[in-house]
Design a protein around this motif. Sequence first.
Motif, PDB file in Angstrom:
ATOM      1  N   ARG A   1       2.896  -3.995   4.815  1.00  0.00           N
ATOM      2  CA  ARG A   1       2.267  -3.484   3.590  1.00  0.00           C
ATOM      3  C   ARG A   1       3.105  -2.404   2.930  1.00  0.00           C
ATOM      4  O   ARG A   1       2.653  -1.713   2.029  1.00  0.00           O
ATOM      5  CB  ARG A   1       0.880  -2.969   3.922  1.00  0.00           C
ATOM      6  CG  ARG A   1       0.057  -4.135   4.514  1.00  0.00           C
ATOM      7  CD  ARG A   1      -1.401  -4.047   4.437  1.00  0.00           C
ATOM      8  NE  ARG A   1      -1.905  -3.659   3.154  1.00  0.00           N
ATOM      9  CZ  ARG A   1      -3.043  -2.987   3.016  1.00  0.00           C
ATOM     10  NH1 ARG A   1      -3.754  -2.662   4.056  1.00  0.00           N
ATOM     11  NH2 ARG A   1      -3.479  -2.671   1.822  1.00  0.00           N
ATOM     12  N   ILE A   2       4.366  -2.278   3.405  1.00  0.00           N
ATOM     13  CA  ILE A   2       5.270  -1.245   2.897  1.00  0.00           C
ATOM     14  C   ILE A   2       6.462  -1.894   2.212  1.00  0.00           C
ATOM     15  O   ILE A   2       7.015  -2.879   2.693  1.00  0.00           O
ATOM     16  CB  ILE A   2       5.738  -0.336   4.056  1.00  0.00           C
ATOM     17  CG1 ILE A   2       4.548   0.475   4.580  1.00  0.00           C
ATOM     18  CG2 ILE A   2       6.877   0.575   3.613  1.00  0.00           C
ATOM     19  CD1 ILE A   2       4.851   1.312   5.792  1.00  0.00           C
ATOM     20  N   LEU A   3       6.875  -1.292   1.111  1.00  0.00           N
ATOM     21  CA  LEU A   3       8.085  -1.665   0.394  1.00  0.00           C
ATOM     22  C   LEU A   3       9.068  -0.514   0.520  1.00  0.00           C
ATOM     23  O   LEU A   3       8.715   0.636   0.257  1.00  0.00           O
ATOM     24  CB  LEU A   3       7.773  -1.926  -1.086  1.00  0.00           C
ATOM     25  CG  LEU A   3       8.956  -2.113  -2.026  1.00  0.00           C
ATOM     26  CD1 LEU A   3       9.810  -3.307  -1.625  1.00  0.00           C
ATOM     27  CD2 LEU A   3       8.456  -2.249  -3.469  1.00  0.00           C
ATOM     28  N   MET A   4      10.294  -0.816   0.934  1.00  0.00           N
ATOM     29  CA  MET A   4      11.376   0.173   1.028  1.00  0.00           C
ATOM     30  C   MET A   4      12.382  -0.129  -0.066  1.00  0.00           C
ATOM     31  O   MET A   4      12.833  -1.270  -0.210  1.00  0.00           O
ATOM     32  CB  MET A   4      12.046   0.086   2.407  1.00  0.00           C
ATOM     33  CG  MET A   4      13.267   0.978   2.582  1.00  0.00           C
ATOM     34  SD  MET A   4      12.822   2.714   2.688  1.00  0.00           S
ATOM     35  CE  MET A   4      14.410   3.482   2.340  1.00  0.00           C
ATOM     36  N   ILE A   5      12.736   0.905  -0.830  1.00  0.00           N
ATOM     37  CA  ILE A   5      13.717   0.763  -1.900  1.00  0.00           C
ATOM     38  C   ILE A   5      14.872   1.708  -1.619  1.00  0.00           C
ATOM     39  O   ILE A   5      14.667   2.910  -1.376  1.00  0.00           O
ATOM     40  CB  ILE A   5      13.095   1.073  -3.272  1.00  0.00           C
ATOM     41  CG1 ILE A   5      11.956   0.080  -3.548  1.00  0.00           C
ATOM     42  CG2 ILE A   5      14.143   1.029  -4.372  1.00  0.00           C
ATOM     43  CD1 ILE A   5      11.174   0.370  -4.806  1.00  0.00           C
ATOM     44  N   GLY A   6      16.087   1.159  -1.655  1.00  0.00           N
ATOM     45  CA  GLY A   6      17.271   1.972  -1.410  1.00  0.00           C
ATOM     46  C   GLY A   6      18.480   1.424  -2.129  1.00  0.00           C
ATOM     47  O   GLY A   6      18.414   0.383  -2.779  1.00  0.00           O
ATOM     48  N   ASP A   7      19.586   2.141  -1.967  1.00  0.00           N
ATOM     49  CA  ASP A   7      20.805   1.795  -2.708  1.00  0.00           C
ATOM     50  C   ASP A   7      21.928   1.257  -1.832  1.00  0.00           C
ATOM     51  O   ASP A   7      22.993   0.929  -2.350  1.00  0.00           O
ATOM     52  CB  ASP A   7      21.304   3.008  -3.492  1.00  0.00           C
ATOM     53  CG  ASP A   7      21.750   4.150  -2.590  1.00  0.00           C
ATOM     54  OD1 ASP A   7      21.070   4.420  -1.579  1.00  0.00           O
ATOM     55  OD2 ASP A   7      22.768   4.784  -2.895  1.00  0.00           O
TER      56      ASP A   7
ATOM     57  N   SER B   1       0.812  -1.217   0.000  1.00  0.00           N
ATOM     58  CA  SER B   1       0.000   0.000   0.000  1.00  0.00           C
ATOM     59  C   SER B   1       0.842   1.261   0.000  1.00  0.00           C
ATOM     60  O   SER B   1       0.309   2.352  -0.166  1.00  0.00           O
ATOM     61  CB  SER B   1      -0.925   0.015   1.220  1.00  0.00           C
ATOM     62  OG  SER B   1      -1.828  -1.071   1.163  1.00  0.00           O
ATOM     63  N   ALA B   2       2.160   1.112   0.220  1.00  0.00           N
ATOM     64  CA  ALA B   2       3.054   2.273   0.207  1.00  0.00           C
ATOM     65  C   ALA B   2       4.440   1.821  -0.211  1.00  0.00           C
ATOM     66  O   ALA B   2       4.863   0.709   0.123  1.00  0.00           O
ATOM     67  CB  ALA B   2       3.122   2.938   1.581  1.00  0.00           C
TER      68      ALA B   2
END
Length: 182
Positions: free
Chosen positions: A122-128, A9-10
Amino acid sequence: MSSSDAPISAVLFDRDGTLIEDVPYNGDPDRVHSLPTVADTLDGLRELGIAVGVISNQSGIGRGLLTSEQVREVDRRVNALLGPFDVWRICPHSPDDGCGCRKPLPGMILSAAEQLGLEPARILMIGDIGADVEAARAAGAHAVLVPRPETLPEEVAAAPLVARTVREAVGWFIPALAEARP
Protein backbone atom coordinates in the motif's frame (compact mmCIF):
# COMPACT_ATOMS: atom_id res chain seq x y z
CA MET A 1 -3.70 4.47 -14.47
CA SER A 2 -3.19 2.47 -11.32
CA SER A 3 -0.61 -0.27 -11.09
CA SER A 4 -2.17 -1.79 -8.00
CA ASP A 5 -5.34 -3.43 -6.80
CA ALA A 6 -4.76 -2.16 -3.24
CA PRO A 7 -5.11 1.58 -2.79
CA ILE A 8 -1.99 3.56 -2.00
CA SER A 9 -2.13 4.80 1.59
CA ALA A 10 1.35 6.33 1.83
CA VAL A 11 3.91 7.86 -0.50
CA LEU A 12 7.55 7.81 0.56
CA PHE A 13 10.07 10.07 -1.13
CA ASP A 14 13.81 10.09 -1.44
CA ARG A 15 15.04 13.47 -0.15
CA ASP A 16 17.95 14.68 -2.30
CA GLY A 17 17.18 14.91 -6.01
CA THR A 18 13.52 14.02 -5.51
CA LEU A 19 12.04 16.45 -2.98
CA ILE A 20 14.85 18.99 -3.01
CA GLU A 21 17.74 19.91 -5.29
CA ASP A 22 20.62 17.51 -4.83
CA VAL A 23 23.55 19.27 -3.19
CA PRO A 24 26.09 16.51 -2.41
CA TYR A 25 26.74 16.14 1.31
CA ASN A 26 24.77 19.26 2.10
CA GLY A 27 24.94 20.39 5.71
CA ASP A 28 23.66 23.92 5.04
CA PRO A 29 19.89 24.49 5.40
CA ASP A 30 20.18 27.67 3.31
CA ARG A 31 21.04 25.50 0.28
CA VAL A 32 17.73 23.58 0.47
CA HIS A 33 15.41 24.31 -2.46
CA SER A 34 12.27 22.40 -3.40
CA LEU A 35 11.98 20.80 -6.83
CA PRO A 36 9.08 21.61 -9.20
CA THR A 37 5.65 20.07 -8.49
CA VAL A 38 6.74 18.77 -5.07
CA ALA A 39 4.98 21.20 -2.70
CA ASP A 40 1.64 21.05 -4.54
CA THR A 41 1.82 17.26 -4.79
CA LEU A 42 2.54 16.89 -1.09
CA ASP A 43 -0.34 19.26 -0.25
CA GLY A 44 -2.65 17.22 -2.49
CA LEU A 45 -1.63 13.95 -0.85
CA ARG A 46 -2.28 15.37 2.61
CA GLU A 47 -5.68 16.70 1.52
CA LEU A 48 -6.59 13.17 0.40
CA GLY A 49 -5.47 11.73 3.76
CA ILE A 50 -2.49 9.89 2.27
CA ALA A 51 0.55 9.68 4.54
CA VAL A 52 3.84 11.11 3.29
CA GLY A 53 7.38 10.33 4.36
CA VAL A 54 11.07 10.72 3.63
CA ILE A 55 13.48 7.81 3.12
CA SER A 56 17.07 9.01 2.70
CA ASN A 57 20.59 7.62 2.66
CA GLN A 58 22.90 10.11 4.35
CA SER A 59 26.28 8.44 4.04
CA GLY A 60 28.00 11.78 4.63
CA ILE A 61 27.55 11.07 8.36
CA GLY A 62 29.24 7.66 8.15
CA ARG A 63 31.97 9.06 5.92
CA GLY A 64 32.72 11.86 8.40
CA LEU A 65 31.71 14.59 5.91
CA LEU A 66 28.62 15.71 7.85
CA THR A 67 27.50 15.61 11.45
CA SER A 68 24.16 14.21 12.52
CA GLU A 69 23.22 17.70 13.65
CA GLN A 70 23.93 19.16 10.19
CA VAL A 71 21.67 16.53 8.61
CA ARG A 72 18.96 17.29 11.21
CA GLU A 73 19.22 21.01 10.37
CA VAL A 74 18.77 20.29 6.66
CA ASP A 75 15.85 17.96 7.47
CA ARG A 76 14.27 20.71 9.60
CA ARG A 77 14.53 23.06 6.62
CA VAL A 78 12.94 20.43 4.35
CA ASN A 79 10.15 20.04 6.89
CA ALA A 80 9.67 23.82 7.11
CA LEU A 81 9.41 24.10 3.31
CA LEU A 82 7.47 20.94 2.52
CA GLY A 83 6.26 19.36 5.75
CA PRO A 84 4.85 18.04 7.89
CA PHE A 85 5.86 14.47 7.10
CA ASP A 86 4.30 11.47 8.80
CA VAL A 87 7.53 9.49 8.88
CA TRP A 88 11.25 10.13 8.40
CA ARG A 89 13.91 7.49 7.97
CA ILE A 90 17.58 8.37 7.54
CA CYS A 91 20.42 5.89 7.07
CA PRO A 92 23.61 7.48 8.46
CA HIS A 93 25.87 4.61 7.42
CA SER A 94 28.56 4.53 4.76
CA PRO A 95 28.21 1.96 1.97
CA ASP A 96 30.86 -0.24 3.65
CA ASP A 97 29.12 -0.43 7.05
CA GLY A 98 26.96 -3.42 6.13
CA CYS A 99 23.79 -2.05 7.70
CA GLY A 100 20.31 -3.30 6.83
CA CYS A 101 18.79 0.12 6.34
CA ARG A 102 20.80 1.63 3.50
CA LYS A 103 18.98 1.68 0.16
CA PRO A 104 18.86 -0.47 -1.97
CA LEU A 105 18.04 -2.66 1.04
CA PRO A 106 14.42 -2.41 2.22
CA GLY A 107 15.04 -1.65 5.92
CA MET A 108 13.91 1.99 5.99
CA ILE A 109 10.80 1.32 3.90
CA LEU A 110 9.81 -1.66 6.05
CA SER A 111 10.38 0.38 9.20
CA ALA A 112 8.27 3.25 7.83
CA ALA A 113 5.50 0.80 6.83
CA GLU A 114 5.49 -0.62 10.35
CA GLN A 115 5.28 2.85 11.92
CA LEU A 116 2.41 3.76 9.59
CA GLY A 117 0.66 0.43 10.22
CA LEU A 118 0.60 -0.41 6.51
CA GLU A 119 1.46 -3.37 4.36
CA PRO A 120 4.27 -2.40 1.95
CA ALA A 121 1.93 -3.14 -0.99
CA ARG A 122 0.00 0.00 0.00
CA ILE A 123 3.11 2.19 -0.24
CA LEU A 124 4.55 4.04 -3.22
CA MET A 125 8.25 4.98 -3.16
CA ILE A 126 9.45 7.77 -5.43
CA GLY A 127 13.13 8.44 -6.02
CA ASP A 128 15.71 9.58 -8.53
CA ILE A 129 18.12 6.62 -8.61
CA GLY A 130 18.02 2.87 -8.95
CA ALA A 131 18.64 2.27 -5.24
CA ASP A 132 15.28 3.91 -4.46
CA VAL A 133 13.48 1.60 -6.89
CA GLU A 134 15.38 -1.48 -5.70
CA ALA A 135 14.58 -0.73 -2.04
CA ALA A 136 10.88 -0.43 -2.86
CA ARG A 137 10.88 -3.68 -4.83
CA ALA A 138 12.73 -5.50 -2.03
CA ALA A 139 10.18 -4.23 0.49
CA GLY A 140 7.19 -5.19 -1.65
CA ALA A 141 6.22 -1.56 -2.28
CA HIS A 142 5.50 0.18 -5.59
CA ALA A 143 8.20 2.34 -7.17
CA VAL A 144 8.48 5.16 -9.67
CA LEU A 145 11.75 6.67 -10.82
CA VAL A 146 11.88 10.42 -11.49
CA PRO A 147 15.32 10.64 -13.09
CA ARG A 148 17.67 13.60 -13.13
CA PRO A 149 20.41 14.15 -15.71
CA GLU A 150 22.81 12.32 -13.34
CA THR A 151 20.61 9.22 -13.11
CA LEU A 152 22.35 6.35 -14.88
CA PRO A 153 20.72 5.17 -18.14
CA GLU A 154 20.69 1.57 -16.90
CA GLU A 155 18.75 2.68 -13.80
CA VAL A 156 16.15 4.34 -16.01
CA ALA A 157 15.94 1.24 -18.20
CA ALA A 158 15.48 -1.04 -15.18
CA ALA A 159 12.77 1.03 -13.48
CA PRO A 160 9.21 -0.35 -13.66
CA LEU A 161 7.82 3.16 -14.16
CA VAL A 162 9.58 6.41 -15.07
CA ALA A 163 7.98 9.83 -14.64
CA ARG A 164 9.05 13.33 -15.60
CA THR A 165 7.89 14.89 -12.33
CA VAL A 166 6.91 13.89 -8.81
CA ARG A 167 3.36 14.94 -9.66
CA GLU A 168 3.24 12.62 -12.66
CA ALA A 169 4.67 9.75 -10.58
CA VAL A 170 1.99 10.15 -7.92
CA GLY A 171 -0.76 10.61 -10.51
CA TRP A 172 -0.23 7.11 -11.94
CA PHE A 173 -1.31 5.64 -8.61
CA ILE A 174 -3.59 8.40 -7.32
CA PRO A 175 -5.62 9.69 -10.29
CA ALA A 176 -6.99 12.65 -8.33
CA LEU A 177 -3.46 14.07 -8.44
CA ALA A 178 -2.64 13.34 -12.08
CA GLU A 179 -1.13 16.22 -13.98
CA ALA A 180 -3.47 17.98 -16.37
CA ARG A 181 -2.83 16.79 -19.91
CA PRO A 182 -2.85 19.35 -22.75
